[in-house]
Enzyme design. Structure first.
Site, PDB file in Angstrom:
ATOM      1  CG  HIS A 251       4.654  14.354  53.462  1.00 35.91           C
ATOM      2  ND1 HIS A 251       5.794  14.030  52.743  1.00 35.91           N
ATOM      3  CD2 HIS A 251       5.086  15.030  54.552  1.00 35.91           C
ATOM      4  CE1 HIS A 251       6.859  14.480  53.383  1.00 35.91           C
ATOM      5  NE2 HIS A 251       6.458  15.096  54.469  1.00 35.91           N
TER       6      HIS A 251
ATOM      7  CD  GLU B 262      10.633  19.964  47.176  1.00 36.35           C
ATOM      8  OE1 GLU B 262      10.917  19.973  45.964  1.00 36.35           O
ATOM      9  OE2 GLU B 262      11.253  19.309  48.025  1.00 36.35           O
TER      10      GLU B 262
ATOM     11  NE  ARG C 147     -13.606   9.803  62.738  1.00 39.71           N
ATOM     12  CZ  ARG C 147     -13.093  10.075  61.536  1.00 39.71           C
ATOM     13  NH1 ARG C 147     -12.888  11.329  61.188  1.00 39.71           N
ATOM     14  NH2 ARG C 147     -12.770   9.124  60.708  1.00 39.71           N
TER      15      ARG C 147
ATOM     16  CE  LYS D 200       5.547 -20.358  18.044  1.00 34.10           C
ATOM     17  NZ  LYS D 200       4.250 -21.060  17.910  1.00 34.10           N
TER      18      LYS D 200
ATOM     19  N   GLY E  71       0.765  -1.230   0.000  1.00 33.87           N
ATOM     20  CA  GLY E  71       0.000   0.000   0.000  1.00 33.87           C
ATOM     21  C   GLY E  71       0.796   1.281   0.000  1.00 33.87           C
TER      22      GLY E  71
ATOM     23  CB  ILE F 201      -6.425  -8.032  11.107  1.00 36.38           C
ATOM     24  CG1 ILE F 201      -7.726  -7.435  11.658  1.00 36.38           C
ATOM     25  CG2 ILE F 201      -6.438  -9.561  11.196  1.00 36.38           C
ATOM     26  CD1 ILE F 201      -7.962  -7.716  13.128  1.00 36.38           C
TER      27      ILE F 201
ATOM     28  CG  ASP G  87     -13.863  11.037  71.894  1.00 36.85           C
ATOM     29  OD1 ASP G  87     -14.571  11.163  70.875  1.00 36.85           O
ATOM     30  OD2 ASP G  87     -13.015  10.134  72.034  1.00 36.85           O
TER      31      ASP G  87
ATOM     32  CE  LYS H 252      -2.824  -3.962   3.765  1.00 39.09           C
ATOM     33  NZ  LYS H 252      -2.657  -2.520   4.063  1.00 39.09           N
ATOM     34  CB  THR H 253       0.532  -9.387   5.142  1.00 37.00           C
ATOM     35  OG1 THR H 253      -0.258  -9.072   6.290  1.00 37.00           O
ATOM     36  CG2 THR H 253       1.046  -8.104   4.507  1.00 37.00           C
TER      37      THR H 253
ATOM     38  N   GLY I  82       8.505  24.001  52.255  1.00 37.72           N
ATOM     39  CA  GLY I  82       8.892  22.806  51.509  1.00 37.72           C
ATOM     40  C   GLY I  82       7.718  22.084  50.879  1.00 37.72           C
TER      41      GLY I  82
END
Length: 539
Positions: free
Chosen positions: A275, A327, A463, A137, A35, A126, A493, A66-67, A304
């Site tokens: 963090h 940073e 908590r 392979k 092609g 394909i 609490d 094709k192939t 930072g």
């Protein structure tokens, strides 16, 4: 018959292919092609054997076939060291194929441009995958190239006497990695078309974006991979304007800041993260005002840290940022003067993310790798909307029942569970804190006002510690603030700590068997509390 040295070349990406084929010819190879590739090579003055001359069959079905022919695949798969294989080729008059240069139909590019289903399907290759897998392979006899970056390596080795077995093994690996990614894109696309969220089998495609000096710690090797399609408002879409390359921790932490920033839409907002946890969040009428509020929320922890900003960084904001060590600064834009100021510090990194406030795409998932498996879930998109505002003025339904033990059980619905409903100002502060706590590691408590956090407690094993940490960070600012909890209070609490600190309103999911104890503690202190149902655990 005497076998001729032949290479089969059929590529969608034609970059460098003419030069590569000229090099093959110089090394005694005949070129077989199909092609558009055949036309490009002929136009460059190369002699090309058409694929139909090899198969004895015309390309048909609009190039779909094709192939796919024994004259091709026998030439690829015949083991040169096997006398029976070679005798069969001799009998069938089939020549070997020693080099395959193929890259596949541009399925990814077709998806990226938003093509319709039929066009996407037509761009599923394909013959290409079949050829390169067959060649791979038989790697010991066939060199198969799927990446133009490998053209020069192959030519250099051919000039030196032949492609080495080590290189052929490497090229073999690249083939199966290439087809795995290709098939992954196709299968995930088809799953999305069918509305399949969690398939029984799944693969994900990623492309290497950056090798890193190390991971979380210097003894750990690391790399950063991008998804094949760059998502708006993500770190993958960032343009680095200044500073050394991002580290593993930089990327992880910056992502946490970006996730939270998106909750504020177009409201000028600044998120300071450390963090991957927020340490200060502010909003305002301007980016400068938002930054000052975020900074003043926790001027110690922000040192930072990482800044995510949803508006243009101007000169005044840049001057304030430069007073401390930061940073990374991420923003959709920087003024020229702001860049000049910020670039005066060599260790800062500046990232431009054009669509920094873009919401996550629905096709995105939250994934965590565990040893031996993968956890996949939808992102936590739940957040209070305009339709939920009635929760702040509606009294929650209360149901009481007697347990078999004889104890009374009280269950609260959603809404205001205390005698006092929150004021309008408190509602604004509760909504702000609720956005922030959603992106804070559990157990999480956020204390804040309508335009800034005043204290954050995160990552605690219970908590009450998270509440105490947040209150301690807030100091005097806790008085008059509100509190958000990512999950229910198991005991009263936390409310008792709120009373001591002068916190006036609380937002939490509710759902504890001891909710009544917390409600009564709020009522005794005149604190307003609202149950909203959804929790926001983040681990």
């Amino acid at each position: 018959m005497k076998m001729k040295k032949r290479a089969l070349v059929s590529v969608s990406d034609k970059a460098g292919v003419v030069e590569f084929c000229k090099g093959l010819v110089e090394n005694g190879f005949e070129i077989i092609s199909t092609g558009g590739t055949a036309k490009a090579l002929k136009d460059a003055g190369l002699n090309v054997i058409g694929i139909s001359d090899i198969t004895g069959f015309p390309e048909c079905l609009d190039g779909r076939v094709k192939t796919l022919h024994p004259n091709v695949h026998a030439g690829l798969l015949a083991m040169r060291s096997n006398p029976e294989h070679m005798a069969q080729l001799e009998k069938l008059n089939i020549n070997t194929i020693d080099i395959v240069c193929v890259n596949l139909y541009p399925f990814k590019a077709t998806l990226a441009r938003g093509a319709d289903f039929a066009t996407c399907i037509e761009n599923i290759d394909i013959g290409g995958p079949t050829m390169i897998r067959a060649a791979a392979k038989n790697y010991q006899d066939v060199a198969v190239i799927v990446d133009p970056k490998d053209y020069n390596k192959v030519l250099d080795e051919l000039k030196a006497g032949g492609v080495t077995l080590e290189t052929k093994k490497y090229l073999q690996y690249k083939v199966f990695a290439h087809t795995a990614v290709y098939d992954s894109l196709i299968s995930n696309y088809l799953a999305s078309q069918l509305g399949i969220t969690f398939p029984d089998q799944v693969t994900f495609a990623y492309e290497k974006a950056q090798d890193m000096r190390y991971g979380e710690n210097p003894q750990q090797q690391a790399v950063f991979y991008n998804e094949p399609f760059i998502r708006k408002g993500s770190l993958s879409s960032a343009k680095q304007l200044w500073g050394k390359e991002l580290s593993y921790n930089n990327i992880n932490d910056a992502n946490g800041a970006l996730e939270l920033l998106k909750e504020f839409g177009s409201t000028p907002a600044v998120v300071a993260c450390k963090h991957s946890n927020p340490c200060g969040v502010g909003t305002g009428k301007s980016i400068y005002e938002a930054y000052m509020r975020a900074y003043e929320s926790d001027p110690v922890s922000v040192f930072g840290g990482i800044l995510a900003i949803n508006g243009t960084v101007d000169e005044d904001t840049a001057n304030e940022i430069n007073k401390i060590f930061i940073e990374i600064v991420m923003a959709p834009a920087f003024t020229d003067k702001a860049l000049e100021i910020l670039e005066s510090k060599k260790n800062i990194r500046l990232l431009q993310i054009d669509d920094i406030s873009a919401k996550r795409e629905k096709s995105a998932f939250d994934m965590k790798k565990v040893y031996g498996g993968l956890l996949v879930q939808q992102y936590d998109e739940s957040l209070l909307s305009g339709e939920d505002m009635d929760l702040f003025i509606t009294k929650a339904k209360v149901e009481t029942s007697i347990l078999p033990t004889g104890k009374e059980k009280t269950v609260y619905g959603l809404g205001v569970v205390t005698d006092r409903a929150p004021t309008k100002q408190e509602v604004e502060a509760l909504l702000f804190a609720w956005k922030v706590v959603k992106h804070t590691k559990s157990n999480a408590i956020v204390i804040g006002k309508a335009d800034r956090t005043t204290g954050i407690g995160m990552g605690q094993t219970n908590r009450i510690w998270a509440a105490q940490q947040a209150i301690a960070h807030a100091g005097k600012e806790a008085k008059g603030s509100v509190m958000a909890s990512d999950a229910f209070f198991p005991f009263p609490d936390c409310v008792e700590e709120c009373v001591k600190a002068g916190i006036t309103a609380i937002i939490q999911p509710g759902g504890s068997i001891k909710d009544k104890d917390s409600v009564e503690a709020c009522n005794a202190a005149g604190i307003a509390m609202v149950f909203v149902g959804d929790r926001h655990f983040k681990h």
